[in-house]
Design a protein around this motif. Structure first.
Motif, PDB file in Angstrom:
ATOM      1  N   CYS A 119      14.579  70.937 -19.277  1.00  0.00           N
ATOM      2  CA  CYS A 119      15.547  70.433 -19.689  1.00  0.00           C
ATOM      3  C   CYS A 119      16.842  71.997 -20.082  1.00  0.00           C
ATOM      4  O   CYS A 119      17.883  72.421 -20.272  1.00  0.00           O
ATOM      5  N   SER A 120      16.306  72.859 -19.489  1.00  0.00           N
ATOM      6  CA  SER A 120      17.029  74.175 -19.515  1.00  0.00           C
ATOM      7  C   SER A 120      18.131  73.927 -18.781  1.00  0.00           C
ATOM      8  O   SER A 120      19.675  74.911 -19.551  1.00  0.00           O
ATOM      9  N   GLN A 121      18.074  73.488 -17.668  1.00  0.00           N
ATOM     10  CA  GLN A 121      19.092  72.784 -16.958  1.00  0.00           C
ATOM     11  C   GLN A 121      20.218  71.492 -17.214  1.00  0.00           C
ATOM     12  O   GLN A 121      20.693  70.833 -16.365  1.00  0.00           O
ATOM     13  N   ARG A 122      19.746  71.263 -18.640  1.00  0.00           N
ATOM     14  CA  ARG A 122      20.423  69.935 -19.087  1.00  0.00           C
ATOM     15  C   ARG A 122      22.159  70.263 -18.196  1.00  0.00           C
ATOM     16  O   ARG A 122      22.402  68.727 -18.662  1.00  0.00           O
ATOM     17  N   ASP A 123      22.975  71.019 -18.603  1.00  0.00           N
ATOM     18  CA  ASP A 123      23.799  71.373 -18.488  1.00  0.00           C
ATOM     19  C   ASP A 123      24.192  71.235 -17.519  1.00  0.00           C
ATOM     20  O   ASP A 123      25.779  70.502 -16.506  1.00  0.00           O
ATOM     21  N   ASN A 124      23.598  71.440 -15.868  1.00  0.00           N
ATOM     22  CA  ASN A 124      24.093  70.901 -14.292  1.00  0.00           C
ATOM     23  C   ASN A 124      23.765  69.245 -14.886  1.00  0.00           C
ATOM     24  O   ASN A 124      23.395  69.289 -13.363  1.00  0.00           O
ATOM     25  N   ILE A 125      22.495  68.454 -15.270  1.00  0.00           N
ATOM     26  CA  ILE A 125      22.335  67.623 -14.993  1.00  0.00           C
ATOM     27  C   ILE A 125      23.389  66.511 -14.677  1.00  0.00           C
ATOM     28  O   ILE A 125      23.583  65.879 -13.832  1.00  0.00           O
ATOM     29  N   PRO A 126      24.640  66.525 -15.386  1.00  0.00           N
ATOM     30  CA  PRO A 126      25.849  65.570 -15.089  1.00  0.00           C
ATOM     31  C   PRO A 126      26.223  66.129 -14.064  1.00  0.00           C
ATOM     32  O   PRO A 126      26.566  64.901 -13.302  1.00  0.00           O
ATOM     33  N   ILE A 127      26.083  67.178 -13.421  1.00  0.00           N
ATOM     34  CA  ILE A 127      27.057  67.076 -11.705  1.00  0.00           C
ATOM     35  C   ILE A 127      25.966  66.395 -10.782  1.00  0.00           C
ATOM     36  O   ILE A 127      26.575  65.734 -10.305  1.00  0.00           O
ATOM     37  N   ALA A 128      25.042  66.629 -11.233  1.00  0.00           N
ATOM     38  CA  ALA A 128      24.102  66.066 -10.099  1.00  0.00           C
ATOM     39  C   ALA A 128      24.120  64.528 -10.272  1.00  0.00           C
ATOM     40  O   ALA A 128      23.705  63.961  -9.682  1.00  0.00           O
ATOM     41  N   LEU A 129      24.127  63.809 -11.667  1.00  0.00           N
ATOM     42  CA  LEU A 129      24.483  62.262 -11.740  1.00  0.00           C
ATOM     43  C   LEU A 129      25.925  62.036 -11.136  1.00  0.00           C
ATOM     44  O   LEU A 129      25.788  61.207 -10.227  1.00  0.00           O
ATOM     45  N   ALA A 130      26.440  63.056 -10.885  1.00  0.00           N
ATOM     46  CA  ALA A 130      28.058  62.919  -9.948  1.00  0.00           C
ATOM     47  C   ALA A 130      28.539  62.433  -8.658  1.00  0.00           C
ATOM     48  O   ALA A 130      28.548  62.040  -8.043  1.00  0.00           O
ATOM     49  N   VAL A 131      27.093  63.799  -8.338  1.00  0.00           N
ATOM     50  CA  VAL A 131      26.805  63.605  -6.810  1.00  0.00           C
ATOM     51  C   VAL A 131      26.524  62.721  -6.561  1.00  0.00           C
ATOM     52  O   VAL A 131      26.608  61.678  -5.375  1.00  0.00           O
ATOM     53  N   MET A 132      25.191  61.917  -6.993  1.00  0.00           N
ATOM     54  CA  MET A 132      24.190  60.402  -6.516  1.00  0.00           C
ATOM     55  C   MET A 132      25.093  59.760  -6.950  1.00  0.00           C
ATOM     56  O   MET A 132      24.974  58.484  -5.959  1.00  0.00           O
ATOM     57  N   MET A 133      26.211  59.346  -7.955  1.00  0.00           N
ATOM     58  CA  MET A 133      26.706  58.524  -8.254  1.00  0.00           C
ATOM     59  C   MET A 133      28.069  57.764  -6.513  1.00  0.00           C
ATOM     60  O   MET A 133      28.325  56.860  -6.187  1.00  0.00           O
ATOM     61  N   SER A 134      28.482  59.601  -6.373  1.00  0.00           N
ATOM     62  CA  SER A 134      29.560  59.097  -5.551  1.00  0.00           C
ATOM     63  C   SER A 134      28.865  58.726  -3.817  1.00  0.00           C
ATOM     64  O   SER A 134      29.461  58.300  -3.032  1.00  0.00           O
ATOM     65  N   MET A 135      27.492  59.433  -3.804  1.00  0.00           N
ATOM     66  CA  MET A 135      26.773  59.106  -2.821  1.00  0.00           C
ATOM     67  C   MET A 135      26.274  57.725  -2.539  1.00  0.00           C
ATOM     68  O   MET A 135      26.712  56.592  -1.778  1.00  0.00           O
ATOM     69  N   GLY A 136      26.377  56.927  -3.782  1.00  0.00           N
ATOM     70  CA  GLY A 136      26.178  55.152  -4.023  1.00  0.00           C
ATOM     71  C   GLY A 136      27.354  54.482  -3.767  1.00  0.00           C
ATOM     72  O   GLY A 136      27.420  53.520  -2.661  1.00  0.00           O
ATOM     73  N   VAL A 137      27.883  55.727  -4.339  1.00  0.00           N
ATOM     74  CA  VAL A 137      29.643  54.985  -3.660  1.00  0.00           C
ATOM     75  C   VAL A 137      29.100  55.127  -2.220  1.00  0.00           C
ATOM     76  O   VAL A 137      30.084  53.667  -1.466  1.00  0.00           O
ATOM     77  N   LEU A 138      29.471  55.998  -1.077  1.00  0.00           N
ATOM     78  CA  LEU A 138      29.456  55.920  -0.208  1.00  0.00           C
ATOM     79  C   LEU A 138      28.620  55.397   1.152  1.00  0.00           C
ATOM     80  O   LEU A 138      28.855  54.496   2.002  1.00  0.00           O
ATOM     81  N   LEU A 139      27.375  55.073   0.293  1.00  0.00           N
ATOM     82  CA  LEU A 139      25.916  53.733   0.166  1.00  0.00           C
ATOM     83  C   LEU A 139      26.971  52.720   0.870  1.00  0.00           C
ATOM     84  O   LEU A 139      26.420  51.863   1.470  1.00  0.00           O
ATOM     85  N   ALA A 140      28.146  51.994  -0.838  1.00  0.00           N
ATOM     86  CA  ALA A 140      28.022  51.163  -0.570  1.00  0.00           C
ATOM     87  C   ALA A 140      29.140  50.586   0.521  1.00  0.00           C
ATOM     88  O   ALA A 140      28.803  49.345   1.362  1.00  0.00           O
ATOM     89  N   PHE A 141      30.017  51.793   0.849  1.00  0.00           N
ATOM     90  CA  PHE A 141      30.807  51.696   2.078  1.00  0.00           C
ATOM     91  C   PHE A 141      30.133  51.209   3.016  1.00  0.00           C
ATOM     92  O   PHE A 141      30.389  50.452   3.950  1.00  0.00           O
ATOM     93  N   SER A 142      28.984  52.058   3.479  1.00  0.00           N
ATOM     94  CA  SER A 142      27.764  51.841   5.000  1.00  0.00           C
ATOM     95  C   SER A 142      27.402  50.145   4.414  1.00  0.00           C
ATOM     96  O   SER A 142      27.270  49.775   5.521  1.00  0.00           O
ATOM     97  N   PHE A 143      26.712  50.050   3.595  1.00  0.00           N
ATOM     98  CA  PHE A 143      26.314  47.918   3.515  1.00  0.00           C
ATOM     99  C   PHE A 143      27.704  47.323   4.159  1.00  0.00           C
ATOM    100  O   PHE A 143      27.097  46.035   4.571  1.00  0.00           O
ATOM    101  N   VAL A 144      28.866  47.389   3.782  1.00  0.00           N
ATOM    102  CA  VAL A 144      30.083  46.264   4.535  1.00  0.00           C
ATOM    103  C   VAL A 144      29.609  46.296   5.861  1.00  0.00           C
ATOM    104  O   VAL A 144      30.109  45.590   6.608  1.00  0.00           O
TER     105      VAL A 144
END
Length: 77
Positions: A12-37
């Motif tokens: 929880c002391s790293q709570r300010d960094n979690i949105p950055i990790a979420l942005a990275v995960m979501m961008s990886m998800g978008v790139l993964l969606a292109f791979s499924f195509v």
């Protein structure tokens, strides 16, 4: 833990960094969606794509739950 810091406090002391990790995960998800195509289930790379989807989905869920819990915990204090 007496005399130490618990794992929850460390995360929880790293709570300010979690949105950055979420942005990275979501961008990886978008790139993964292109791979499924472009990759069909008969392709040899399809199992790797599925494993990657599970890892990205699990990591995104973990970071979302952790962020929610740490935010709620900080508001209660």
């Amino acid at each position: 833990m007496p005399g130490g810091t618990s794992a929850v406090e460390l995360v929880c002391s790293q709570r300010d960094n979690i949105p950055i990790a979420l942005a990275v995960m979501m961008s990886m998800g978008v790139l993964l969606a292109f791979s499924f195509v472009f990759i069909s289930p008969s392709n040899e790379a399809f199992p790797v794509l599925v494993i990657d989807a599970v890892l990205i989905g699990g990591s995104t869920a973990f970071f979302l739950v952790t962020y929610y819990y740490c935010t709620k915990r900080a508001m209660d204090d």
